[in-house]
Enzyme design. Structure first.
Site, mmCIF file in Angstrom:
data_model
loop_
_atom_site.group_PDB
_atom_site.id
_atom_site.type_symbol
_atom_site.label_atom_id
_atom_site.label_comp_id
_atom_site.label_asym_id
_atom_site.label_seq_id
_atom_site.Cartn_x
_atom_site.Cartn_y
_atom_site.Cartn_z
ATOM 1 N N LEU A 16 66.780 -56.978 -22.104
ATOM 2 C CA LEU A 16 67.832 -57.783 -21.480
ATOM 3 C C LEU A 16 67.983 -59.133 -22.153
ATOM 4 O O LEU A 16 67.034 -59.691 -22.699
ATOM 5 C CB LEU A 16 67.514 -57.989 -19.999
ATOM 6 C CG LEU A 16 67.273 -56.725 -19.166
ATOM 7 C CD1 LEU A 16 66.939 -57.103 -17.735
ATOM 8 C CD2 LEU A 16 68.456 -55.788 -19.238
ATOM 9 N N ASP A 17 69.202 -59.674 -22.080
ATOM 10 C CA ASP A 17 69.435 -61.016 -22.583
ATOM 11 C C ASP A 17 69.372 -62.005 -21.424
ATOM 12 O O ASP A 17 69.046 -61.643 -20.293
ATOM 13 C CB ASP A 17 70.763 -61.104 -23.349
ATOM 14 C CG ASP A 17 71.970 -60.755 -22.493
ATOM 15 O OD1 ASP A 17 71.874 -60.800 -21.246
ATOM 16 O OD2 ASP A 17 73.022 -60.436 -23.073
ATOM 17 N N SER A 18 69.690 -63.256 -21.689
ATOM 18 C CA SER A 18 69.582 -64.290 -20.654
ATOM 19 C C SER A 18 70.603 -64.113 -19.529
ATOM 20 O O SER A 18 70.485 -64.736 -18.482
ATOM 21 C CB SER A 18 69.733 -65.682 -21.278
ATOM 22 O OG SER A 18 70.988 -65.793 -21.921
ATOM 23 N N HIS A 21 71.770 -58.597 -18.719
ATOM 24 C CA HIS A 21 72.217 -57.264 -19.122
ATOM 25 C C HIS A 21 71.692 -56.961 -20.521
ATOM 26 O O HIS A 21 71.135 -57.823 -21.201
ATOM 27 C CB HIS A 21 73.732 -57.096 -19.026
ATOM 28 C CG HIS A 21 74.563 -58.137 -19.687
ATOM 29 N ND1 HIS A 21 74.639 -58.313 -21.050
ATOM 30 C CD2 HIS A 21 75.381 -59.070 -19.155
ATOM 31 C CE1 HIS A 21 75.468 -59.291 -21.335
ATOM 32 N NE2 HIS A 21 75.926 -59.785 -20.206
#
Length: 138
Positions: A16-18, A21
């Protein structure tokens, strides 16, 4: 389309990114994972030495179109078909869907080229073509 290749996976926390997602770059890994699963489905050897001796092919173009996000623990299915088999290359069409919601997450076209021992483009082997003909996108 006669048959569809399929691979499933579950989104893990470190992908996941910040924003919470799946990070865009991670989708390339998902597509690679699916291509390896497709090879098993059509009975192409997946052990490294067998691949080196029989099938040298590398991604030379990746076109990804992002349709929607995927989140932690989503179960994803990556469907694949062969769009084109050329003289030295082949192009796969891959689509990622959320298994539960059926949302279309991504579509991609990935072109791979066969090479010889000198690193030069080589003809697609006939047995490889024959293995993938049933998965041609019509």
């Amino acid at each position: 389309m006669n048959n569809i290749l399929s691979a499933k996976l579950r989104v893990r926390s470190y992908e996941l990114d910040s924003y919470g997602h799946v990070n865009n770059a991670t989708y390339l890994q998902y597509l690679e994972f699916a291509r390896f699963e497709y090879m098993k489905q059509v009975k192409i050897p997946t052990q490294t030495q067998e691949l080196i001796n029989n099938y040298l092919f590398f991604v030379v173009n990746a076109n990804l179109n992002f349709k929607g996000p995927a989140f932690l623990d989503d179960e994803l299915e990556i469907l694949g078909s062969v769009k084109k088999i050329g003289n030295t290359s082949f192009t796969l069409k891959q689509d990622i869907y959320n298994v539960v919601t059926k949302n279309h997450i991504l579509n991609a076209e990935i072109t791979l080229v066969f090479i010889d021992n000198n690193g030069k483009p080589a003809p697609v082997p006939e047995n490889f073509k024959n293995m993938f003909i049933p998965y041609m996108f019509v």
